[in-house]
Design a protein around this motif. Structure first.
Motif, mmCIF file in Angstrom:
data_model
loop_
_atom_site.group_PDB
_atom_site.id
_atom_site.type_symbol
_atom_site.label_atom_id
_atom_site.label_comp_id
_atom_site.label_asym_id
_atom_site.label_seq_id
_atom_site.Cartn_x
_atom_site.Cartn_y
_atom_site.Cartn_z
ATOM 1 N N THR A 9 -0.713 -11.773 5.884
ATOM 2 C CA THR A 9 0.441 -12.472 6.456
ATOM 3 C C THR A 9 1.706 -12.159 5.668
ATOM 4 O OG1 THR A 9 0.029 -14.440 5.097
ATOM 5 C CG2 THR A 9 -0.970 -14.391 7.288
ATOM 6 N N GLY A 10 2.830 -12.561 6.251
ATOM 7 C CA GLY A 10 4.117 -12.395 5.583
ATOM 8 C C GLY A 10 4.727 -11.025 5.823
ATOM 9 N N ASN A 11 5.725 -10.685 5.008
ATOM 10 C CA ASN A 11 6.381 -9.384 5.087
ATOM 11 C C ASN A 11 5.617 -8.382 4.222
ATOM 12 O OD1 ASN A 11 8.531 -10.397 6.716
ATOM 13 N ND2 ASN A 11 9.471 -11.253 4.878
ATOM 14 N N VAL A 12 5.041 -7.398 4.855
ATOM 15 C CA VAL A 12 4.170 -6.444 4.164
ATOM 16 C C VAL A 12 4.689 -5.024 4.344
ATOM 17 C CG1 VAL A 12 1.837 -5.497 4.025
ATOM 18 C CG2 VAL A 12 2.162 -7.941 4.461
ATOM 19 N N SER A 13 4.826 -4.315 3.237
ATOM 20 C CA SER A 13 5.269 -2.922 3.267
ATOM 21 C C SER A 13 4.064 -1.988 3.281
ATOM 22 C CB SER A 13 6.135 -2.605 2.045
ATOM 23 O OG SER A 13 7.328 -3.364 2.056
ATOM 24 N N ILE A 14 4.153 -0.943 4.069
ATOM 25 C CA ILE A 14 3.116 0.081 4.091
ATOM 26 C C ILE A 14 3.646 1.279 3.305
ATOM 27 C CG2 ILE A 14 1.731 1.615 5.525
ATOM 28 C CD1 ILE A 14 1.915 -0.404 7.751
ATOM 29 N N ASN A 15 3.039 1.521 2.152
ATOM 30 C CA ASN A 15 3.447 2.615 1.285
ATOM 31 C C ASN A 15 2.514 3.801 1.469
ATOM 32 O OD1 ASN A 15 5.489 0.957 -0.104
ATOM 33 N ND2 ASN A 15 3.711 -0.131 -0.926
ATOM 34 N N LEU A 16 3.070 4.982 1.646
ATOM 35 C CA LEU A 16 2.278 6.184 1.888
ATOM 36 C C LEU A 16 2.209 7.034 0.627
ATOM 37 C CD1 LEU A 16 3.705 7.181 5.401
ATOM 38 C CD2 LEU A 16 1.737 5.725 4.872
ATOM 39 N N ILE A 17 0.992 7.359 0.212
ATOM 40 C CA ILE A 17 0.759 8.171 -0.983
ATOM 41 C C ILE A 17 0.089 9.465 -0.525
ATOM 42 C CG2 ILE A 17 -0.382 8.256 -3.232
ATOM 43 C CD1 ILE A 17 -0.370 5.072 -2.979
ATOM 44 N N TRP A 18 0.848 10.545 -0.537
ATOM 45 C CA TRP A 18 0.382 11.830 -0.033
ATOM 46 C C TRP A 18 -0.232 12.637 -1.174
ATOM 47 C CZ3 TRP A 18 0.757 12.466 5.180
ATOM 48 C CH2 TRP A 18 1.657 11.641 5.853
ATOM 49 N N LYS A 56 -9.115 18.510 -6.985
ATOM 50 C CA LYS A 56 -9.389 18.588 -5.548
ATOM 51 C C LYS A 56 -10.731 17.976 -5.149
ATOM 52 C CE LYS A 56 -6.459 22.534 -4.444
ATOM 53 N NZ LYS A 56 -6.369 23.848 -3.751
ATOM 54 N N SER A 57 -11.328 17.231 -6.057
ATOM 55 C CA SER A 57 -12.566 16.505 -5.757
ATOM 56 C C SER A 57 -12.428 15.113 -6.342
ATOM 57 C CB SER A 57 -13.777 17.228 -6.350
ATOM 58 O OG SER A 57 -14.977 16.550 -6.032
ATOM 59 N N LEU A 58 -12.295 14.112 -5.472
ATOM 60 C CA LEU A 58 -11.980 12.761 -5.912
ATOM 61 C C LEU A 58 -13.165 11.815 -5.758
ATOM 62 C CD1 LEU A 58 -8.450 12.327 -4.269
ATOM 63 C CD2 LEU A 58 -8.988 13.173 -6.568
ATOM 64 N N THR A 59 -13.305 10.920 -6.721
ATOM 65 C CA THR A 59 -14.286 9.851 -6.641
ATOM 66 C C THR A 59 -13.629 8.618 -6.026
ATOM 67 O OG1 THR A 59 -13.726 8.967 -8.820
ATOM 68 C CG2 THR A 59 -15.403 10.715 -8.721
ATOM 69 N N TRP A 92 -7.569 4.411 2.584
ATOM 70 C CA TRP A 92 -7.645 5.852 2.360
ATOM 71 C C TRP A 92 -8.110 6.533 3.640
ATOM 72 C CZ3 TRP A 92 -12.611 8.209 2.662
ATOM 73 C CH2 TRP A 92 -12.542 9.611 2.693
ATOM 74 N N VAL A 93 -7.426 7.645 3.990
ATOM 75 C CA VAL A 93 -7.805 8.472 5.134
ATOM 76 C C VAL A 93 -7.715 9.931 4.712
ATOM 77 C CG1 VAL A 93 -7.277 9.153 7.496
ATOM 78 C CG2 VAL A 93 -6.937 6.789 6.805
ATOM 79 N N GLY A 94 -8.714 10.724 5.065
ATOM 80 C CA GLY A 94 -8.719 12.140 4.724
ATOM 81 C C GLY A 94 -8.442 13.015 5.930
ATOM 82 N N ASN A 95 -7.848 14.178 5.679
ATOM 83 C CA ASN A 95 -7.635 15.177 6.728
ATOM 84 C C ASN A 95 -8.926 15.971 6.881
ATOM 85 O OD1 ASN A 95 -6.907 17.310 8.390
ATOM 86 N ND2 ASN A 95 -4.954 17.682 7.384
ATOM 87 N N VAL A 111 -9.016 18.679 0.048
ATOM 88 C CA VAL A 111 -9.434 17.708 -0.968
ATOM 89 C C VAL A 111 -10.761 17.076 -0.550
ATOM 90 C CG1 VAL A 111 -8.875 15.561 -2.175
ATOM 91 C CG2 VAL A 111 -7.058 17.206 -1.639
ATOM 92 N N ALA A 112 -11.764 17.207 -1.401
ATOM 93 C CA ALA A 112 -13.064 16.569 -1.157
ATOM 94 C C ALA A 112 -13.040 15.169 -1.761
ATOM 95 C CB ALA A 112 -14.178 17.385 -1.793
#
Length: 316
Positions: free
Chosen positions: A48-57, A129-132, A188-191, A158-159
């Protein structure tokens, strides 16, 4: 448009990946599975409330690719009279969850206002390029800490732990270690373009299993990014309606089906496993879509579960 609960169960039994906090969960015919099939409110807080969506590429994304996602976020709360059906209209369906929750709590419905916050570029692959999963949380922590949803988007090369094996993306929350209070939520979303497009970019790529049908043309001419928007949209719906694991979901809490994942594979009227449903087609490009956005954008967005009708609802 509404589909029956029986149809919903058929879709769930199919082998499509679900956009949820954990791995795809195959359903059985046991009485135990049947007892968890009800989609319900678990009496916890919604976002709820005012929420910002921050994008981390994270990784190499072209400016045109970043614009596809940022325009989608901006489209969610666009006050301009966009051509219908629109992304903003799709997002208004989330309001049903807030009304129903506060009806049960006998309180006035609270409100949620989203906005596009900051964007962080990590084009040099600071963590490799390989993230846990732990490294994903570290990246998510680079965004805002208060009243925010920090979205980590990983490039095609990126794996990520569990990516393509059990998930196309995840969402969750980070708590304050001192008192356990939630600090911020993350996605988190992957390409999947080069790793598993048949799993995470369907219907813009031939599925790796199940009914086979010709892939659709992506509305922004980028199969990977258009697939990411589908997954991001579903995870964002899950984040606001089940931010801390005690909101709206179906099934066990460790692998819930949420607002969008409860309608996996449904994009338009008449959908069934292997068929996305009746969609709009751009006469110039031949691309399929179901929502219009800002700057002339077109997107394909997942159906959302309507808790007041216990059925999936689509824009078309």
């Amino acid at each position: 448009m509404a589909f029956s609960q029986k149809f919903l169960q058929i879709v769930l039994v199919s082998s499509l990946l679900y956009l949820s906090l954990a791995a795809a969960r195959p359903l059985t015919e046991s009485s135990e599975a049947d007892s968890t099939m009800e989609f319900k409110y678990h009496m916890g807080p919604l976002l709820t409330g005012n929420v910002s969506i921050n994008l981390i590429w994270y990784g190499n994304f072209k400016p045109a690719q970043r614009a596809i996602v940022s325009d989608f976020i901006t489209s969610l709360l666009s006050h301009k009279p966009e051509t219908q059906p629109s992304v903003a209209t799709w997002w208004t369906a989330i309001r049903r969850y807030y009304i129903l929750a506060h009806t049960k709590e006998r309180q006035r419905p609270s409100s949620l206002s989203l906005s596009l916050g900051g964007q962080i570029l990590d084009g040099k692959y600071s963590l490799g390029k390989s993230l846990t999963a732990k490294q994903l949380l570290s990246l998510a922590g680079k965004g805002g800490k208060a009243n925010s949803v920090n979205v980590v988007l990983t490039a095609a090369d990126v794996a990520v732990e569990g990516f393509c094996v059990s998930k196309c993306g995840t969402h969750g929350s980070i708590s304050d270690p001192r008192n356990g209070a939630p600090r911020f939520t993350y996605i988190w979303v992957g390409n999947s373009e080069t790793q598993c497009p048949g799993q995470c970019a369907w219907p813009f790529h031939q599925p790796i299993y199940g009914p086979q049908s010709p892939p659709l043309i992506a509305p922004n001419h980028d199969m990977g990014l258009d697939g990411m928007v589908i997954n991001l949209a579903g995870l964002l719906a899950g984040t606001v309606t089940n931010p801390f694991g005690t909101g709206y979901y179906q099934g066990p809490s460790e692998s819930p089906l949420e607002a969008a994942s409860a309608c996996s594979g449904v994009y338009g009227r008449g959908a069934y496993p292997g068929y996305a449903g009746n969609l709009l087609v751009d006469p110039r490009s031949g691309a399929s879509y179901n929502a219009n956005g800002v700057n002339g954008r077109k997107y394909l967005l997942p159906a959302l579960f309507d808790p007041s009708k216990s059925s999936c609802s689509t824009l078309l």
